[in-house]
Design a protein around this motif. Sequence first.
Motif, PDB file in Angstrom:
ATOM      1  N   MET A 162       1.149  -0.888   0.117  1.00  0.00           N
ATOM      2  CA  MET A 162       0.283  -0.423   0.285  1.00  0.00           C
ATOM      3  C   MET A 162       0.840   1.414  -0.346  1.00  0.00           C
ATOM      4  N   ILE A 163       1.690   1.209   0.416  1.00  0.00           N
ATOM      5  CA  ILE A 163       2.875   2.657   0.693  1.00  0.00           C
ATOM      6  C   ILE A 163       4.209   1.953   0.025  1.00  0.00           C
ATOM      7  N   PRO A 164       4.768   1.427  -1.941  1.00  0.00           N
ATOM      8  CA  PRO A 164       5.686   1.031  -2.090  1.00  0.00           C
ATOM      9  C   PRO A 164       6.590   2.422  -2.013  1.00  0.00           C
ATOM     10  N   GLN A 165       6.909   3.155  -1.296  1.00  0.00           N
ATOM     11  CA  GLN A 165       8.148   3.886  -1.285  1.00  0.00           C
ATOM     12  C   GLN A 165       9.051   3.636   0.494  1.00  0.00           C
ATOM     13  N   LEU A 166       7.938   2.448   0.783  1.00  0.00           N
ATOM     14  CA  LEU A 166       9.029   1.808   2.002  1.00  0.00           C
ATOM     15  C   LEU A 166       9.471   0.015   1.285  1.00  0.00           C
ATOM     16  N   VAL A 167      10.490  -0.276   2.194  1.00  0.00           N
ATOM     17  CA  VAL A 167      10.962  -1.888   1.412  1.00  0.00           C
ATOM     18  C   VAL A 167      11.191  -2.143   3.037  1.00  0.00           C
ATOM     19  N   LEU A 168      11.018  -3.368   2.773  1.00  0.00           N
ATOM     20  CA  LEU A 168      11.423  -4.666   4.124  1.00  0.00           C
ATOM     21  C   LEU A 168      13.187  -4.896   3.023  1.00  0.00           C
ATOM     22  N   SER A 169      13.775  -5.092   4.466  1.00  0.00           N
ATOM     23  CA  SER A 169      15.199  -6.063   4.088  1.00  0.00           C
ATOM     24  C   SER A 169      15.261  -7.031   5.259  1.00  0.00           C
ATOM     25  N   ALA A 170      15.139  -8.395   4.657  1.00  0.00           N
ATOM     26  CA  ALA A 170      16.383  -9.299   5.069  1.00  0.00           C
ATOM     27  C   ALA A 170      17.542  -9.968   5.395  1.00  0.00           C
ATOM     28  N   SER A 171      18.392  -9.983   6.509  1.00  0.00           N
ATOM     29  CA  SER A 171      19.972  -9.819   6.577  1.00  0.00           C
ATOM     30  C   SER A 171      20.347 -11.283   7.263  1.00  0.00           C
ATOM     31  N   ASN A 172      21.815 -10.874   7.041  1.00  0.00           N
ATOM     32  CA  ASN A 172      22.183 -12.605   7.217  1.00  0.00           C
ATOM     33  C   ASN A 172      22.697 -11.767   8.756  1.00  0.00           C
ATOM     34  N   ASP A 173      23.137 -10.127   9.196  1.00  0.00           N
ATOM     35  CA  ASP A 173      23.444  -9.732   9.982  1.00  0.00           C
ATOM     36  C   ASP A 173      22.244 -10.595  11.686  1.00  0.00           C
ATOM     37  N   GLY A 174      21.079 -10.566  11.234  1.00  0.00           N
ATOM     38  CA  GLY A 174      20.023 -11.098  12.099  1.00  0.00           C
ATOM     39  C   GLY A 174      18.789  -9.947  11.970  1.00  0.00           C
ATOM     40  N   THR A 175      19.137  -9.064  11.277  1.00  0.00           N
ATOM     41  CA  THR A 175      17.740  -8.329  11.284  1.00  0.00           C
ATOM     42  C   THR A 175      16.944  -8.115  10.012  1.00  0.00           C
ATOM     43  N   VAL A 176      16.076  -6.984  10.655  1.00  0.00           N
ATOM     44  CA  VAL A 176      15.242  -6.791   9.374  1.00  0.00           C
ATOM     45  C   VAL A 176      15.252  -5.520   9.621  1.00  0.00           C
ATOM     46  N   ARG A 177      15.652  -4.790   8.420  1.00  0.00           N
ATOM     47  CA  ARG A 177      15.173  -3.256   8.896  1.00  0.00           C
ATOM     48  C   ARG A 177      14.006  -2.542   7.325  1.00  0.00           C
ATOM     49  N   LEU A 178      13.957  -1.594   7.119  1.00  0.00           N
ATOM     50  CA  LEU A 178      12.043  -0.838   6.792  1.00  0.00           C
ATOM     51  C   LEU A 178      13.028  -0.012   6.556  1.00  0.00           C
ATOM     52  N   TRP A 179      12.401   0.570   5.338  1.00  0.00           N
ATOM     53  CA  TRP A 179      13.262   1.904   4.031  1.00  0.00           C
ATOM     54  C   TRP A 179      12.751   2.805   3.482  1.00  0.00           C
ATOM     55  N   ASN A 180      12.780   3.908   4.002  1.00  0.00           N
ATOM     56  CA  ASN A 180      12.176   4.458   2.935  1.00  0.00           C
ATOM     57  C   ASN A 180      13.022   5.509   1.749  1.00  0.00           C
ATOM     58  N   VAL A 181      12.394   3.734   0.506  1.00  0.00           N
ATOM     59  CA  VAL A 181      13.464   4.752  -0.531  1.00  0.00           C
ATOM     60  C   VAL A 181      13.420   6.213  -1.508  1.00  0.00           C
ATOM     61  N   LEU A 216      15.684 -15.061   5.908  1.00  0.00           N
ATOM     62  CA  LEU A 216      15.630 -15.715   5.338  1.00  0.00           C
ATOM     63  C   LEU A 216      14.696 -14.992   4.407  1.00  0.00           C
ATOM     64  N   SER A 217      13.719 -14.442   5.068  1.00  0.00           N
ATOM     65  CA  SER A 217      12.990 -13.999   4.507  1.00  0.00           C
ATOM     66  C   SER A 217      11.615 -12.894   5.079  1.00  0.00           C
ATOM     67  N   VAL A 218      10.966 -11.604   4.189  1.00  0.00           N
ATOM     68  CA  VAL A 218      10.223 -11.006   4.746  1.00  0.00           C
ATOM     69  C   VAL A 218       8.808 -10.731   4.051  1.00  0.00           C
ATOM     70  N   ASP A 219       7.623 -10.729   4.613  1.00  0.00           N
ATOM     71  CA  ASP A 219       6.638 -10.291   3.572  1.00  0.00           C
ATOM     72  C   ASP A 219       5.344 -10.256   4.797  1.00  0.00           C
ATOM     73  N   PHE A 220       5.659  -8.417   4.076  1.00  0.00           N
ATOM     74  CA  PHE A 220       4.262  -7.553   3.906  1.00  0.00           C
ATOM     75  C   PHE A 220       2.683  -7.935   4.117  1.00  0.00           C
ATOM     76  N   HIS A 221       1.580  -7.966   5.014  1.00  0.00           N
ATOM     77  CA  HIS A 221       0.737  -8.474   5.173  1.00  0.00           C
ATOM     78  C   HIS A 221       0.042  -7.609   4.838  1.00  0.00           C
ATOM     79  N   PRO A 222      -0.821  -8.321   3.394  1.00  0.00           N
ATOM     80  CA  PRO A 222      -1.752  -7.730   2.111  1.00  0.00           C
ATOM     81  C   PRO A 222      -2.872  -6.768   2.472  1.00  0.00           C
ATOM     82  N   TYR A 223      -3.863  -6.723   3.893  1.00  0.00           N
ATOM     83  CA  TYR A 223      -4.551  -5.952   3.901  1.00  0.00           C
ATOM     84  C   TYR A 223      -3.982  -5.334   5.429  1.00  0.00           C
TER      85      TYR A 223
END
Length: 370
Positions: free
Chosen positions: A140-159, A179-186
């Motif tokens: 719903m807000i495609p300027q925001l992305v999540l990244s999943a990393s080997n460092d054990g964290t998930v980060r939310l970015w504003n591109v 290894l994986s992340v996914d936003f809830h659809p609604y």
Amino acid sequence: MSEISLWNESLVAGSLTPSNQKSYEVTKRIHEGKKPLCSVVFNFIDPRFYNFFVTAGGNGINMYNCLEDGGISSLHSYTDEDKEESFYTASWTCILLERNPFVAAGGLKGRIRVLNLQNNIIKTLVGHQGSVNEIKTHPMIPQLVLSASNDGTVRLWNVETGICVLVFAGSGGHESAVLSVDFHPYDMHRFVSCCMKTTTKVWSMKEFGKHVDESFTWKDDPKTFQTQVVQFPVFTASDRMTIVECNCWVGDYILSKSMTDKILLWQPQLKENSPGEVTLDVLCRYPIPKSYLGHIKFSCDLPMNYVSIGNQKGKIYVWDLKTRPPVLITVLSHYQSKSVIKQTAMSTDGNTILAASEDGTLWRWDVKRV
């Protein structure tokens, strides 16, 4: 629901009931090079560009257009200046003031490159201390992305602003590579993540809505923005049997791929006397023979009617997500496809399936026209 028996490798679409039948054929194959293709993703964020897709592999990113006649048109190619970079993941995103979509890509070096349709670097997002395994865009807000990393964290970015808004880590965070992340659809505040230590976590950003809003209006250096750390998820679920390497939401249910030759559709059930912990109430099991190797990821069409996934023998399994008990739509195979299918991508209607192969080949399958 009891586990269904493993489907025979020789099963073909013609043996299924007509309502579930889909017959595909190869319409195009492109050999990008010797380096493995790790990711292929359709653009689901902008209806004008639903036929656009991106591949990631080695230190290159390639953008394409799926043509109606079954062909594939190359748009642009990007080769990273760092020859040691290896891209594992890519996701379509956007910047509000621009008319065209962008691509965010990450991999071995932990950097996230934000590229325009001419494959020029617009921004580089730096913060992870390990490889980036997956990037997902907010529906719903495609300027925001999540990244999943080997460092054990998930980060939310504003591109749009280049700001790291939130970091999901700490006391209740993952204890190994995510290894994986996914936003809830609604539910715009929730997302799911999974890691090497067999745990799946659901997180909420609701308490940080004001902080997310501020990331859009920040005028100073992005490095001076006060990134917030979120330490505790809504709940944690553990398979305790195997690594969960890919997950996504299907409504309020979760679809997970583990290293046990199957995909699970499950819903969380709260444990008695264990706040924040849940068990997996498995609704369906979708067997995927020969898929126990790591980093094989599935994909779904936009309405979530189907799921497709490759295996280490170069085959692709397509399951019907709306049928109970589960129905295997078809198994796609080709005599030239013998390498691991790292990831598939399904078009909005599920009639086109793309496959990224470890031998550097991109495959296009389309439903046969009557």
